[in-house]
Design a protein around this motif. Structure first.
Motif, PDB file in Angstrom:
ATOM      1  N   MET A  49       0.919  -1.208   0.084  1.00 24.80           N
ATOM      2  CA  MET A  49       0.014   0.006   0.043  1.00 24.80           C
ATOM      3  C   MET A  49       0.661   1.231   0.032  1.00 24.80           C
ATOM      4  O   MET A  49       1.832   1.399   0.741  1.00 24.80           O
ATOM      5  CB  MET A  49      -0.865  -0.011   1.206  1.00 24.80           C
TER       6      MET A  49
ATOM      7  N   ALA B 210      -8.863   1.233   3.731  1.00 26.45           N
ATOM      8  CA  ALA B 210      -8.467   0.157   2.623  1.00 26.45           C
ATOM      9  C   ALA B 210      -9.402  -0.919   2.781  1.00 26.45           C
ATOM     10  O   ALA B 210      -9.571  -1.324   1.676  1.00 26.45           O
ATOM     11  CB  ALA B 210      -7.232  -0.404   3.106  1.00 26.45           C
TER      12      ALA B 210
ATOM     13  N   GLU C 257      -9.328  -3.928  -4.022  1.00 30.83           N
ATOM     14  CA  GLU C 257      -8.081  -4.395  -4.432  1.00 30.83           C
ATOM     15  C   GLU C 257      -6.797  -4.225  -3.044  1.00 30.83           C
ATOM     16  O   GLU C 257      -5.888  -4.995  -3.189  1.00 30.83           O
ATOM     17  CB  GLU C 257      -7.437  -3.324  -5.458  1.00 30.83           C
ATOM     18  N   ALA C 258      -7.452  -3.697  -2.147  1.00 30.29           N
ATOM     19  CA  ALA C 258      -6.486  -3.642  -0.973  1.00 30.29           C
ATOM     20  C   ALA C 258      -6.911  -4.405   0.254  1.00 30.29           C
ATOM     21  O   ALA C 258      -6.006  -4.571   1.052  1.00 30.29           O
ATOM     22  CB  ALA C 258      -6.443  -2.074  -0.334  1.00 30.29           C
TER      23      ALA C 258
ATOM     24  N   GLU D  41      -4.168  -6.934   1.005  1.00 33.58           N
ATOM     25  CA  GLU D  41      -3.196  -6.213   1.910  1.00 33.58           C
ATOM     26  C   GLU D  41      -3.624  -6.089   3.256  1.00 33.58           C
ATOM     27  O   GLU D  41      -2.590  -6.052   4.115  1.00 33.58           O
ATOM     28  CB  GLU D  41      -2.802  -4.895   0.836  1.00 33.58           C
ATOM     29  N   TYR D  42      -4.439  -5.738   3.533  1.00 37.18           N
ATOM     30  CA  TYR D  42      -5.074  -5.101   4.890  1.00 37.18           C
ATOM     31  C   TYR D  42      -5.036  -6.467   5.610  1.00 37.18           C
ATOM     32  O   TYR D  42      -4.722  -6.593   6.647  1.00 37.18           O
ATOM     33  CB  TYR D  42      -6.399  -4.563   4.640  1.00 37.18           C
TER      34      TYR D  42
END
Length: 106
Positions: free
Chosen positions: A1, A45, A50-51, A54-55
């Motif tokens: 990110m 996020a 799309e995040a 990652e989160y």
């Protein structure tokens, strides 16, 4: 990110996040931050498809490495967040009930 002036990189070995922040002189300042402290700043996020992965990776790094311990911590976090949501829902209901009614047009 990342953003224009901030870069985050998950360090799974250290269960932390490396945060690089661009300084005014163009150089980057780098610090290691516990993954848990980054999660609050990344709450937005969760609304970005799309995040989400990652989160989740940062959230997993914030949990104990042993799955059973991680699940126990998640249970505790869910209870805390559920209680906060209940309070926010109650407050919203109170504010809605208190809001002045607009008189019908004459």
């Amino acid at each position: 990110m990342m953003a224009d002036d901030v870069r985050l990189m998950l360090s799974t070995d250290h269960r932390a996040v490396l945060r690089a922040t661009r300084q005014r002189n163009g150089c980057w300042a780098v610090s290691e931050v516990p993954a848990l402290s980054i999660l609050d700043g990344l709450r937005h996020a969760t609304a970005i498809p799309e995040a989400r992965q990652e989160y989740k990776a940062v959230a997993r790094a914030a949990l104990p490495p042993v799955p059973a311990q991680a699940v126990a911590r998640l249970d505790s976090l869910q209870d805390q967040h559920r209680q906060v949501l209940e309070i926010l829902t109650e407050l919203r209901g109170e504010l809605t009930a208190e809001s002045p009614r607009t008189p019908p047009p004459s």
